[in-house]
Motif scaffolding. Structure first.
Motif, PDB file in Angstrom:
ATOM      1  N   GLN A  17     -10.618 -12.952  -2.918  1.00 18.48           N
ATOM      2  CA  GLN A  17      -9.193 -12.306  -2.973  1.00 18.48           C
ATOM      3  C   GLN A  17      -8.686 -11.834  -4.112  1.00 18.48           C
ATOM      4  N   SER A  18      -7.971 -11.288  -4.519  1.00 18.13           N
ATOM      5  CA  SER A  18      -7.538 -10.491  -5.730  1.00 18.13           C
ATOM      6  C   SER A  18      -6.127 -10.293  -6.114  1.00 18.13           C
ATOM      7  N   ALA A  19      -5.596 -11.084  -7.185  1.00 19.22           N
ATOM      8  CA  ALA A  19      -4.104 -11.634  -7.621  1.00 19.22           C
ATOM      9  C   ALA A  19      -3.840 -10.927  -7.440  1.00 19.22           C
ATOM     10  N   VAL A  20      -3.536  -9.211  -7.983  1.00 21.72           N
ATOM     11  CA  VAL A  20      -2.841  -8.432  -7.423  1.00 21.72           C
ATOM     12  C   VAL A  20      -2.945  -8.307  -6.446  1.00 21.72           C
ATOM     13  N   ALA A  34      -5.445  -2.212 -11.993  1.00 20.34           N
ATOM     14  CA  ALA A  34      -6.691  -2.309 -12.216  1.00 20.34           C
ATOM     15  C   ALA A  34      -8.414  -2.204 -12.762  1.00 20.34           C
ATOM     16  N   LYS A  35      -8.457  -3.246 -12.392  1.00 23.34           N
ATOM     17  CA  LYS A  35      -9.468  -3.907 -12.144  1.00 23.34           C
ATOM     18  C   LYS A  35     -10.040  -3.172 -10.621  1.00 23.34           C
ATOM     19  N   TYR A  36     -10.287  -3.207  -9.986  1.00 24.78           N
ATOM     20  CA  TYR A  36     -10.515  -2.544  -8.153  1.00 24.78           C
ATOM     21  C   TYR A  36     -10.142  -1.148  -7.959  1.00 24.78           C
ATOM     22  N   GLY A  37      -9.118  -0.524  -9.449  1.00 26.23           N
ATOM     23  CA  GLY A  37      -8.232   0.722  -9.272  1.00 26.23           C
ATOM     24  C   GLY A  37      -8.148   1.006  -7.499  1.00 26.23           C
ATOM     25  N   LYS A  38      -7.325   0.153  -6.625  1.00 24.29           N
ATOM     26  CA  LYS A  38      -6.396   0.139  -5.386  1.00 24.29           C
ATOM     27  C   LYS A  38      -5.483  -0.295  -5.907  1.00 24.29           C
ATOM     28  N   THR A  39      -4.347   1.130  -5.066  1.00 21.10           N
ATOM     29  CA  THR A  39      -2.871   0.078  -4.879  1.00 21.10           C
ATOM     30  C   THR A  39      -2.830  -0.391  -3.759  1.00 21.10           C
ATOM     31  N   HIS A  40      -1.880  -1.535  -4.441  1.00 22.72           N
ATOM     32  CA  HIS A  40      -1.506  -2.418  -2.777  1.00 22.72           C
ATOM     33  C   HIS A  40      -0.041  -1.948  -1.979  1.00 22.72           C
ATOM     34  N   ASP A  41       0.164  -1.693  -1.388  1.00 22.79           N
ATOM     35  CA  ASP A  41       1.306  -1.786  -0.994  1.00 22.79           C
ATOM     36  C   ASP A  41       1.935  -1.934   0.359  1.00 22.79           C
ATOM     37  N   TYR A  42       2.507  -3.047   0.458  1.00 22.90           N
ATOM     38  CA  TYR A  42       2.952  -4.269   1.070  1.00 22.90           C
ATOM     39  C   TYR A  42       4.609  -4.352   1.511  1.00 22.90           C
ATOM     40  N   SER A  43       5.150  -2.889   0.693  1.00 18.66           N
ATOM     41  CA  SER A  43       6.870  -2.782   0.725  1.00 18.66           C
ATOM     42  C   SER A  43       7.480  -2.875   2.256  1.00 18.66           C
ATOM     43  N   LYS A  44       6.786  -2.299   3.099  1.00 14.62           N
ATOM     44  CA  LYS A  44       6.880  -2.464   4.293  1.00 14.62           C
ATOM     45  C   LYS A  44       7.610  -3.707   4.877  1.00 14.62           C
ATOM     46  N   LYS A  45       6.535  -4.769   4.163  1.00 13.19           N
ATOM     47  CA  LYS A  45       6.548  -6.359   4.729  1.00 13.19           C
ATOM     48  C   LYS A  45       8.337  -6.738   5.320  1.00 13.19           C
ATOM     49  N   ARG A  46       8.170  -7.554   6.116  1.00 19.70           N
ATOM     50  CA  ARG A  46       9.662  -7.888   6.316  1.00 19.70           C
ATOM     51  C   ARG A  46       9.702  -9.371   6.062  1.00 19.70           C
ATOM     52  N   ASP A  67       6.055  -8.181 -16.555  1.00 18.92           N
ATOM     53  CA  ASP A  67       6.689  -7.472 -14.314  1.00 18.92           C
ATOM     54  C   ASP A  67       5.376  -7.783 -14.152  1.00 18.92           C
ATOM     55  N   ARG A  68       6.023  -7.898 -12.685  1.00 15.42           N
ATOM     56  CA  ARG A  68       4.794  -8.680 -11.914  1.00 15.42           C
ATOM     57  C   ARG A  68       3.265  -7.521 -12.546  1.00 15.42           C
ATOM     58  N   GLU A  69       3.235  -6.388 -12.126  1.00 11.11           N
ATOM     59  CA  GLU A  69       1.623  -4.850 -12.296  1.00 11.11           C
ATOM     60  C   GLU A  69       0.889  -6.046 -13.604  1.00 11.11           C
ATOM     61  N   THR A  70       1.919  -6.031 -14.779  1.00 16.43           N
ATOM     62  CA  THR A  70       1.225  -6.158 -15.821  1.00 16.43           C
ATOM     63  C   THR A  70       0.530  -7.635 -15.835  1.00 16.43           C
ATOM     64  N   LEU A  71       1.513  -8.644 -15.539  1.00 12.88           N
ATOM     65  CA  LEU A  71       1.206  -9.377 -15.418  1.00 12.88           C
ATOM     66  C   LEU A  71       0.384  -9.985 -14.634  1.00 12.88           C
ATOM     67  N   TRP A  72       0.074  -9.969 -13.783  1.00 10.18           N
ATOM     68  CA  TRP A  72      -1.656 -10.159 -12.980  1.00 10.18           C
ATOM     69  C   TRP A  72      -2.836  -9.435 -13.080  1.00 10.18           C
ATOM     70  N   ASN A  73      -2.676  -8.091 -13.735  1.00  6.57           N
ATOM     71  CA  ASN A  73      -3.415  -7.607 -14.115  1.00  6.57           C
ATOM     72  C   ASN A  73      -3.812  -8.284 -15.038  1.00  6.57           C
ATOM     73  N   THR A  74      -3.381  -8.407 -16.671  1.00  4.84           N
ATOM     74  CA  THR A  74      -3.478  -9.361 -17.361  1.00  4.84           C
ATOM     75  C   THR A  74      -4.171 -10.083 -17.420  1.00  4.84           C
ATOM     76  N   ALA A  75      -3.637 -11.130 -15.758  1.00  9.71           N
ATOM     77  CA  ALA A  75      -4.756 -12.785 -15.893  1.00  9.71           C
ATOM     78  C   ALA A  75      -5.884 -11.845 -15.097  1.00  9.71           C
ATOM     79  N   GLU A  76      -6.428 -11.287 -14.271  1.00 12.51           N
ATOM     80  CA  GLU A  76      -7.386 -10.589 -13.646  1.00 12.51           C
ATOM     81  C   GLU A  76      -8.398  -9.974 -14.596  1.00 12.51           C
ATOM     82  N   ALA A  77      -8.169  -9.530 -16.137  1.00 13.96           N
ATOM     83  CA  ALA A  77      -9.095  -9.130 -17.557  1.00 13.96           C
ATOM     84  C   ALA A  77      -9.202 -10.178 -17.907  1.00 13.96           C
TER      85      ALA A  77
END
Length: 734
Positions: A17-20, A34-46, A67-77
């Motif tokens: 699992q990944s926190a991001v 940032a850790k795995y170099g991926k973009t997680h796109d769940y913008s279509k989730k209802r 913000d959310r992206e900075t928070l969980w990337n910092t937690a992963e790092a």
């Protein structure tokens, strides 16, 4: 009783699992990992109703935001192990009886308590049950429609996913977020380590947080007069009820699709058993109520039979008690009256003292009232002096460019005079030195006295020359310093023109009248052009150095060539008022012209039809004459340059809208109800397109031509445009 459900689980790299990724899924957001170099796109989730970041109060007090992206990337790092727990999730069921706003407030309040209690940051996402359309065997399969045998989820299943960090947040440099690299929060410790630090076990800690959630929710439920939650188990509550087992994601999905599972059968058996027990308890309660009612009826009959004896005994006791109370009241009244009589002299003295104090207050108020007119006159005089000072400052700002040029000339002239004074002083010093040479007979007293007198006179002349030079120099430096401060203020305003503190918020369409001290959208656009012309760096790494550099660029020639931009920097409100006065006549002209064009468009549309395609086709037929009238008005000599600038923007926007209307009109021909109507629209569009491309092609952009061409592809008829125009664009200035 409202159902209680709170669950927790760790988000671990060991489980892949990944926190991001988890945060993006729960928030229905797009996050870069940032850790795995991926973009997680769940913008279509209802089903995502809201998502919020909650910080501890201690971190908020330091002004930290994240913000959310900075928070969980910092937690992963912050985690180095391959099997680290990078986050923890708390899942709570929200009462469906509450409104959407009340559920959101309840979830945020509980998350805030978690943050302050555990010293973590929380990411709160509220989900609603996603209901699908009923099953239709003839409809095309879709994720929004139920499959055969599938059931919708419980419509009451409103719940919140609360992801929290596993390390304590710390405020870093420049109010940035970092995590404690040494220790995780105590909740993540093992039971052995918790016991060593005299902390309860993890299970007891979970029960404590469960009770904290129930207490938080019951406050809201009590206010709404709804059934309260109970954190205790059925056994502790004394209820003969058996709890159901956890289904899990896979079993729940299979049950909704109509597939029977072992866990589902177990829960159905438990529910049936609980229902039988509840019905049995209800029947026993009814029977108990009937027996109680019968016993009460017998007791009432017995009481009624012996009713006289208690009444007589009660009356006698009541009369005795009443007599005793009256005796006690009389004694108390005598005692109270005696005490009051003893206190009367003290009360008289107190009243006299208060009268004296009131007299003193009246005298003080009278004295201050007499001096009040003088204070009012002094205040009015200060206001008048302040107004005159403001007028003087405004006049000084109006003459700033001329004074800057004059000061520069003055500085140059004084520097030259200082240089000349220094050369004169040097020549005088050299001459005096030659003249002050001692005579061959140094033992002559008369000669020595004359020599000393000449030397003192030479020194005085040198000192006077140096003093005159320094006075001129320091006077020039004082004037130059005042001018330099003004130019630094102008440079600061130009560099901060896009700061929301000094300009209207982009995209909010704010009214300049509500924020008179800020740059409006037009002024910001003009200052951006001015900054581009000067080569100003809008995001400098060293703000102070860039401010000094920009201040050096404000030469008299630059301020004269860009007078309007200088007016905006120095007097934004006065410049805005002057612009509105200059463009008011043109604005009224456009309003009248738009009304005339609208009437003509309605007449043309009646010949074509009532559809939107007919409306847009009619508007393309009048755009050529409409722009011709605006251009003629714009090219008049008496038209102010502000109105010419506004007209050029209006023409450009009208042509862009016309290109869109042509594209949509051609693409919408297939939606018309008859071939005759389509031919009528095609003929009108061809006439409009021929007229527009002949007279206005120079004004079109490449994107406008592409839109028109895309529309013509419907007819498989590409257009060849002859580039010529009868309109001339106005020259712009800022």
């Amino acid at each position: 009783m409202t159902m209680v459900h709170i669950d927790t689980k760790a988000i671990s790299r060991k489980a892949g699992q990944s926190a991001v990724a988890c945060a993006a899924y729960r928030a229905g957001d797009v996050l870069d990992d940032a850790k795995y170099g991926k973009t997680h796109d769940y913008s279509k989730k209802r089903g995502v109703m809201s998502s919020d970041i909650v910080l501890p109060f201690a971190l908020k007090a330091l002004g930290v935001s994240v913000d959310r992206e900075t928070l969980w990337n910092t937690a992963e790092a912050a985690e180095n192990r391959s099997d680290s727990r990078v986050a923890r999730e708390w899942l709570i069921n929200l009462p469906h009886e509450l409104s959407e706003e009340e559920r959101h407030t309840l979830a945020i309040n509980f998350a805030q308590k978690l943050c302050d209690d555990m010293d973590v940051i929380a990411d709160v996402c509220i989900h609603r049950p996603v209901m699908k359309l009923p099953f239709d065997p003839e409809a095309k399969p879709s994720s929004k429609r139920l499959r055969e045998g599938e059931q919708n989820p419980d419509p009451r299943n409103f719940h919140a996913h609360i992801m929290v960090t596993t390390r304590a947040p710390i405020a870093g440099p420049n109010k940035t977020l970092v995590f404690d690299p040494k220790l995780k929060i105590p909740f993540e410790w093992s039971n052995k380590k918790r016991l060593a630090h005299e902390l309860p076990s993890s299970m007891k800690e979970i029960k404590r947080i469960r009770e904290m959630w129930v207490d938080t929710a019951n406050v809201v439920l009590a206010k709404k007069k709804l059934p309260l939650m109970d954190a205790r188990s059925y056994k502790d509550q004394g209820l003969d009820q058996q709890p159901t087992i956890k289904m899990g994601v896979e079993a729940t999905a299979m049950e909704r699709r109509g597939i029977t599972t072992e866990k589902g059968d177990t829960n159905r058996a438990i529910i049936a058993r609980n229902k039988l027990v509840a019905e049995k308890n209800h029947q026993q309660g009814v029977e108990h109520e009937q027996r109680t009612k019968s016993l009460r009826s017998g007791l009432a009959w017995t009481t009624q039979t012996n009713t006289r004896l208690p009444i007589l005994i009660g009356d006698t006791k009541q009369r005795a008690d009443s007599t005793q109370r009256r005796i006690s009241d009389t004694i108390s009244g005598i005692t109270w009256a005696t005490e009051r009589c003893q206190k009367i002299p003290n009360g008289i003295n107190t009243v006299n003292n208060r009268i004296k104090s009131a007299d003193n207050g009246i005298n003080w108020a009278t004295d201050h009232t007499e001096s009040l007119p003088k204070l009012i006159r002094d205040t009015e005089q200060r206001i008048k002096d302040t107004e005159s000072n403001l007028e003087w400052a405004a006049k000084r700002c109006e003459n700033l460019p001329k004074r800057a040029a004059h000061s520069k000339q003055w500085v140059t002239a004084n520097a030259k005079r200082a240089k000349d004074s220094e050369s004169i002083a040097q020549s005088i010093h050299q001459d005096i030195t030659e003249r002050a040479k001692p005579a061959p007979s140094p033992f002559d007293d008369d000669y020595q006295r004359a020599f000393l007198e000449r030397k003192r006179r030479a020194n005085r002349e040198i000192a006077n020359a140096v003093s005159a030079r320094d006075q001129a120099k320091f006077g020039d430096e004082s004037n130059h310093h005042a001018l330099r401060e003004t130019l630094m203020v102008m440079a600061h305003r130009l560099l901060t023109r896009n700061n929301p503190k000094f300009c209207l918020r982009p995209g909010y369409n704010d009214n300049p009248a509500d924020y008179p001290d800020k740059f409006d959208y037009r002024q910001v656009e003009s200052l951006n052009r001015f900054a581009d012309a000067l080569g100003v760096d809008s995001n400098p790494s060293d703000f102070r150095a860039e401010q000094k550099r920009v201040a050096d660029l404000f030469t008299p020639e630059v301020m004269e060539n860009h007078a309007n931009a200088i007016d905006i920097i120095l007097k934004r409100q006065r410049e805005r008022k002057a612009y509105e006065e200059a463009t008011s006549a043109f604005t009224q002209f456009i309003e009248r012209l738009d009304k005339t064009r609208a009437t003509k468009n309605n007449e043309l549309q009646k010949r074509l039809g009532r559809s939107d395609i007919s409306r847009m086709t009619a508007e393309t037929q009048t755009v050529s004459s409409y722009l011709k009238i605006i251009t003629d008005e714009m090219n008049k000599e008496e038209t102010p340059w502000q109105s010419q600038e506004l007209a050029a923007k209006h023409i450009k926007e009208t042509l862009r809208l016309t290109a869109v209307q042509l594209q949509l009109s051609y693409e919408g021909l297939k939606t018309l109800d008859s071939v005759e109507s389509a031919q009528k629209h095609i003929k009108a569009l061809e006439m409009s397109l021929s007229d527009i491309t002949t007279k206005c092609s120079v004004e079109f952009t490449e994107s406008d031509f592409k839109r028109i061409h895309d529309g013509l592809t419907v007819l498989n008829k590409p257009i060849e445009i002859e580039i010529k125009s009868s309109y001339s664009s106005p020259s712009l200035r800022f």
